[in-house]
Write a protein that holds these residues in place. Structure first.
Motif, PDB file in Angstrom:
ATOM      1  N   THR A   1      -7.642  -0.720 -11.436  1.00 15.24           N
ATOM      2  CA  THR A   1      -6.788   0.247 -10.751  1.00 15.24           C
ATOM      3  C   THR A   1      -5.658   0.709 -11.648  1.00 15.24           C
ATOM      4  O   THR A   1      -5.364   1.917 -11.730  1.00 15.24           O
ATOM      5  CB  THR A   1      -6.206  -0.383  -9.472  1.00 15.24           C
ATOM      6  OG1 THR A   1      -7.263  -0.905  -8.671  1.00 15.24           O
ATOM      7  CG2 THR A   1      -5.428   0.644  -8.669  1.00 15.24           C
TER       8      THR A   1
ATOM      9  N   SER B   1      -4.853  -4.487  -5.990  1.00 13.29           N
ATOM     10  CA  SER B   1      -5.245  -3.127  -6.360  1.00 13.29           C
ATOM     11  C   SER B   1      -4.174  -2.130  -5.927  1.00 13.29           C
ATOM     12  O   SER B   1      -3.774  -1.255  -6.695  1.00 13.29           O
ATOM     13  CB  SER B   1      -6.586  -2.766  -5.718  1.00 13.29           C
ATOM     14  OG  SER B   1      -6.961  -1.437  -6.012  1.00 13.29           O
ATOM     15  N   PHE B   2      -3.676  -2.281  -4.705  1.00  9.49           N
ATOM     16  CA  PHE B   2      -2.613  -1.385  -4.254  1.00  9.49           C
ATOM     17  C   PHE B   2      -1.334  -1.590  -5.070  1.00  9.49           C
ATOM     18  O   PHE B   2      -0.618  -0.632  -5.370  1.00  9.49           O
ATOM     19  CB  PHE B   2      -2.339  -1.594  -2.764  1.00  9.49           C
ATOM     20  CG  PHE B   2      -3.344  -0.947  -1.868  1.00  9.49           C
ATOM     21  CD1 PHE B   2      -3.595   0.408  -1.950  1.00  9.49           C
ATOM     22  CD2 PHE B   2      -4.056  -1.697  -0.941  1.00  9.49           C
ATOM     23  CE1 PHE B   2      -4.527   1.020  -1.132  1.00  9.49           C
ATOM     24  CE2 PHE B   2      -4.990  -1.093  -0.110  1.00  9.49           C
ATOM     25  CZ  PHE B   2      -5.233   0.266  -0.204  1.00  9.49           C
TER      26      PHE B   2
ATOM     27  N   PHE C   1     -11.199  -2.718  -5.339  1.00 14.64           N
ATOM     28  CA  PHE C   1     -10.542  -1.447  -5.632  1.00 14.64           C
ATOM     29  C   PHE C   1     -10.198  -0.691  -4.349  1.00 14.64           C
ATOM     30  O   PHE C   1     -11.028  -0.505  -3.476  1.00 14.64           O
ATOM     31  CB  PHE C   1     -11.449  -0.582  -6.517  1.00 14.64           C
ATOM     32  CG  PHE C   1     -10.857   0.747  -6.866  1.00 14.64           C
ATOM     33  CD1 PHE C   1      -9.739   0.837  -7.671  1.00 14.64           C
ATOM     34  CD2 PHE C   1     -11.392   1.925  -6.371  1.00 14.64           C
ATOM     35  CE1 PHE C   1      -9.178   2.062  -7.990  1.00 14.64           C
ATOM     36  CE2 PHE C   1     -10.850   3.148  -6.684  1.00 14.64           C
ATOM     37  CZ  PHE C   1      -9.731   3.220  -7.493  1.00 14.64           C
ATOM     38  N   ARG C   2      -8.924  -0.291  -4.261  1.00 11.98           N
ATOM     39  CA  ARG C   2      -8.399   0.449  -3.106  1.00 11.98           C
ATOM     40  C   ARG C   2      -8.526  -0.317  -1.782  1.00 11.98           C
ATOM     41  O   ARG C   2      -8.591   0.291  -0.706  1.00 11.98           O
ATOM     42  CB  ARG C   2      -9.053   1.832  -2.976  1.00 11.98           C
ATOM     43  CG  ARG C   2      -8.515   2.859  -3.959  1.00 11.98           C
ATOM     44  CD  ARG C   2      -8.945   4.267  -3.582  1.00 11.98           C
ATOM     45  NE  ARG C   2      -8.460   5.271  -4.506  1.00 11.98           N
ATOM     46  CZ  ARG C   2      -7.259   5.837  -4.436  1.00 11.98           C
ATOM     47  NH1 ARG C   2      -6.406   5.470  -3.495  1.00 11.98           N
ATOM     48  NH2 ARG C   2      -6.911   6.757  -5.312  1.00 11.98           N
ATOM     49  N   SER C   3      -8.565  -1.612  -1.855  1.00 11.53           N
ATOM     50  CA  SER C   3      -8.541  -2.400  -0.619  1.00 11.53           C
ATOM     51  C   SER C   3      -7.788  -3.714  -0.803  1.00 11.53           C
ATOM     52  O   SER C   3      -7.191  -4.203   0.144  1.00 11.53           O
ATOM     53  CB  SER C   3      -9.957  -2.676  -0.105  1.00 11.53           C
ATOM     54  OG  SER C   3     -10.687  -3.445  -1.018  1.00 11.53           O
TER      55      SER C   3
ATOM     56  N   ARG D   1       0.822  -1.220   0.000  1.00 13.53           N
ATOM     57  CA  ARG D   1       0.000   0.000   0.000  1.00 13.53           C
ATOM     58  C   ARG D   1       0.850   1.262   0.000  1.00 13.53           C
ATOM     59  O   ARG D   1       0.503   2.254  -0.642  1.00 13.53           O
ATOM     60  CB  ARG D   1      -0.932  -0.009   1.220  1.00 13.53           C
ATOM     61  CG  ARG D   1      -1.935   1.135   1.243  1.00 13.53           C
ATOM     62  CD  ARG D   1      -2.829   1.075   2.456  1.00 13.53           C
ATOM     63  NE  ARG D   1      -2.116   1.390   3.679  1.00 13.53           N
ATOM     64  CZ  ARG D   1      -1.866   2.642   4.107  1.00 13.53           C
ATOM     65  NH1 ARG D   1      -2.272   3.679   3.398  1.00 13.53           N
ATOM     66  NH2 ARG D   1      -1.224   2.835   5.239  1.00 13.53           N
TER      67      ARG D   1
ATOM     68  N   MET E   1      -1.213   0.403  -8.175  1.00 14.70           N
ATOM     69  CA  MET E   1      -0.959   1.837  -8.026  1.00 14.70           C
ATOM     70  C   MET E   1       0.534   2.145  -8.009  1.00 14.70           C
ATOM     71  O   MET E   1       0.934   3.290  -8.201  1.00 14.70           O
ATOM     72  CB  MET E   1      -1.579   2.357  -6.725  1.00 14.70           C
ATOM     73  CG  MET E   1      -3.076   2.245  -6.647  1.00 14.70           C
ATOM     74  SD  MET E   1      -3.672   2.898  -5.059  1.00 14.70           S
ATOM     75  CE  MET E   1      -5.295   2.123  -4.965  1.00 14.70           C
TER      76      MET E   1
ATOM     77  N   ARG F   1      -7.041   3.107 -14.133  1.00 15.65           N
ATOM     78  CA  ARG F   1      -7.369   4.408 -13.526  1.00 15.65           C
ATOM     79  C   ARG F   1      -6.118   5.260 -13.339  1.00 15.65           C
ATOM     80  O   ARG F   1      -6.148   6.475 -13.512  1.00 15.65           O
ATOM     81  CB  ARG F   1      -8.057   4.194 -12.177  1.00 15.65           C
ATOM     82  CG  ARG F   1      -8.375   5.487 -11.438  1.00 15.65           C
ATOM     83  CD  ARG F   1      -9.052   5.198 -10.103  1.00 15.65           C
ATOM     84  NE  ARG F   1      -9.213   6.386  -9.291  1.00 15.65           N
ATOM     85  CZ  ARG F   1     -10.201   7.264  -9.390  1.00 15.65           C
ATOM     86  NH1 ARG F   1     -11.141   7.075 -10.284  1.00 15.65           N
ATOM     87  NH2 ARG F   1     -10.263   8.320  -8.596  1.00 15.65           N
TER      88      ARG F   1
END
Length: 304
Positions: free
Chosen positions: A229, A200-201, A194-196, A163, A204, A232
């Protein structure tokens, strides 16, 4: 302001008023100053010299009240913290693996439980600094360090390293046996999307390195919103990697209006990501739960 006295001290974390700063002892002189300085600077020779003196052995094991949080009004939070934990924290924060090993050896020699000094603060400082070698030193003393709960939601070190975008620490933790399928305390939370989710992390992160490492350990893509992700955030190389490993181009993310990866790319104006998805067969005319296509989302984003 009235500084606290010994009579004011409580044995639990408590609020005080003080002009001193975070990391300082709350009352009196800091008898461990030289120990802390040697640990902070990475001077292992000086640290060994100090620890050969009986008075410094006693000092290292003492637990003065130490300030660990302060607000602009001078209100501080302080609690009893052993000087050994303080020394280990600053050594870990500054990436001094040799000093960390020395301090852990000292703890073992003096029958100090490692769980009392390898604290959440030590782990968080190690992750934030990106210090893979510190994790290796910690794990050499206590292999269970990879499972210490460090986040507010009981997250484990691997989850937090991904993260916080620390790929060197991720690599070290995986080599030490951290399980990417259980980055959060069992039963506390599903792996998420997403974002959890871990994937997903990872998506990023700049570049595909972290995603590659997780895929090599068998971490699934399905249901993690990894491709969504990456789209995005416009991480094109990571997108290519995920699609090569079979990521679903039309997968919907629960709780996100039925958005596909194309919708996610459009929502942040990542035209290159949209083109890449289209080249691999993604539909441009998929509609979300509001009946909107990626093109409509892109137009809204451009006119916002």
């Amino acid at each position: 302001m009235a500084e606290p006295t010994m009579a004011d001290l409580k044995d639990i974390p408590a609020l005080y008023t003080s002009s001193r700063g975070v990391g300082d002892v709350l009352v009196g002189q800091d008898a461990a100053r030289r120990l802390i300085e040697a640990s902070s600077s990475g001077n292992d020779t000086a640290l060994w010299s100090l620890l050969s003196q009986p008075q410094y052995v006693t000092t290292m094991l003492d637990k003065p009240h130490v300030i660990y949080s302060k607000d602009p009004r001078g209100q501080v939070l302080a609690r009893p913290i052993s000087n050994l934990e303080r020394a280990l924290t600053v050594a870990a924060q500054n990436g001094h693996a040799t000093v960390v090993a020395t301090l852990l050896a000292f703890a073992t020699e003096h029958s100090v439980e490692l769980s009392d000094v390898i604290t959440r603060a030590v782990i968080n400082k190690t992750i934030d600094g990106g210090h893979a070698a510190i994790f290796e030193a910690l794990a050499a003393a206590d292999p269970n360090v990879i499972n210490i709960r460090v986040g507010h939601g009981h997250e484990r070190p691997l989850y937090e390293a991904v993260r916080r975008r620390k790929p060197d620490v991720v690599a070290a933790l995986l080599e030490l046996g951290a399980d990417p399928l259980h980055p959060v305390a069992p039963g506390y939370r599903e792996l998420g999307n997403f974002r959890s989710s871990l994937m997903s992390f990872a998506a990023m992160n700049e570049g595909p390195r972290t995603t590659t490492m997780l895929l090599e350990r068998g971490t699934p893509i399905k249901g993690t919103a990894a491709l969504h992700t990456a789209a995005r955030f416009g991480q094109l190389d990571t997108m290519r990697l995920l699609m090569h490993h079979g990521a679903d181009l039309e997968e919907n993310v629960p709780g996100w209006k039925g958005w596909t990866p194309m919708h996610f790319a459009a929502s942040t104006g990542k035209v290159d990501a949209m083109k890449l998805l289209e080249q691999h067969g993604a539909r441009k005319d998929s509609k979300d739960e509001d009946g909107k296509t990626p093109a409509q989302l892109l137009e809204e984003q451009n006119t916002a």
